[in-house]
Design a protein around this motif. Structure first.
Motif, short mmCIF file in Angstrom:
data_model
loop_
_atom_site.label_atom_id
_atom_site.label_comp_id
_atom_site.label_asym_id
_atom_site.label_seq_id
_atom_site.Cartn_x
_atom_site.Cartn_y
_atom_site.Cartn_z
N ASN A 145 0.86 -1.19 0.00
CA ASN A 145 0.00 0.00 0.00
C ASN A 145 0.89 1.24 0.00
N THR A 174 -4.26 -3.65 1.01
CA THR A 174 -4.06 -2.48 0.15
C THR A 174 -4.67 -1.22 0.77
N LEU A 175 -5.72 -1.38 1.56
CA LEU A 175 -6.34 -0.25 2.26
C LEU A 175 -5.97 -0.23 3.74
N LEU A 180 -6.28 3.63 5.89
CA LEU A 180 -5.68 4.64 5.01
C LEU A 180 -6.72 5.61 4.48
N SER A 188 -9.47 5.57 -1.18
CA SER A 188 -9.46 4.15 -1.55
C SER A 188 -8.98 3.98 -2.99
N CYS A 191 -5.28 4.30 -3.26
CA CYS A 191 -4.60 3.09 -2.76
C CYS A 191 -4.58 2.01 -3.83
#
Length: 200
Positions: A145, A174-175, A180, A188, A191
């Motif tokens: 990420n 990834t988030l 994040l 989002s 990301c």
């Protein structure tokens, strides 16, 4: 945690074109595999690439995990089976006498799994220790990420080695569990876009 809702979600995902299904032996005490197994009946199993993981580091325990997973997922084989969540000391255990790697090799030889990999969440050095052993992994799953490059970076330390060895890279977190986007620093979409610029 509701079976009907879980099955509905899997069906909706497959109908929308999702064909990679991740799971693990211990998720929700095995219920996640049970729900997914029920959802894949009626011909849907053939439409997906099915993956699950074992958290045992010994041969006997890993083989037991595999049989449980196959039963719960209602299939005779996995497309990908991974050693789950590599931590400190695990590479030595996995590759030690009667280690899990023996179970993984045996399962592939018997046709119960097609591909083999491992995952980890915390420290890229543990991944590098796994890769130091003489074994041809098919995949490695790790967090990637926008924040990863700044601390204990899988992107900087592990990703180049995987690319060099032509090992499949599976990105996760990834988030960062949604933290994040909630931070207000990145969205989002940003990301996702960031990770898709990487060789995953």
């Amino acid at each position: 945690k509701d079976e009907t809702e879980g099955i509905r979600i899997v069906h909706a995902a497959i109908d929308a074109g999702v064909n990679f299904l991740d799971n693990a032996w211990k998720y929700n005490n095995g219920r996640s595999e049970e729900f997914m197994g029920k959802a894949l009946q009626g011909g849907k199993r053939d439409k997906v690439f099915l993956m699950t993981k074992s958290d045992r580091r010994d041969k006997k325990g890993a083989l037991s995990n595999l049989e449980d997973s196959l039963r719960r997922l209602r299939t005779d084989h996995l497309d990908l089976w991974q050693v789950h969540e590599i931590m400190q000391g695990d590479p030595t255990r996995v590759f030690g006498p009667d280690g899990a790697i023996e179970a993984f090799v045996q399962a592939r030889r018997q046709g119960k799994v097609r591909f083999l990999g491992f995952t980890g969440h915390t420290n890229p050095t543990y991944h590098l220790e796994m890769l130091q052993h003489d074994f041809e992994w098919d995949t490695v799953q790790m967090p990637l990420n926008p924040f990863d490059p700044h601390y204990l970076s899988f992107q900087k330390l592990v990703l180049p080695e995987l690319v060099k060895r032509k090992i499949g890279v599976i990105a996760m977190k990834t988030l960062a569990f949604g933290t994040l986007p909630k931070s207000g620093v990145v969205t989002s979409e940003e990301c996702w876009r960031y990770v898709w610029t990487l060789p995953v």
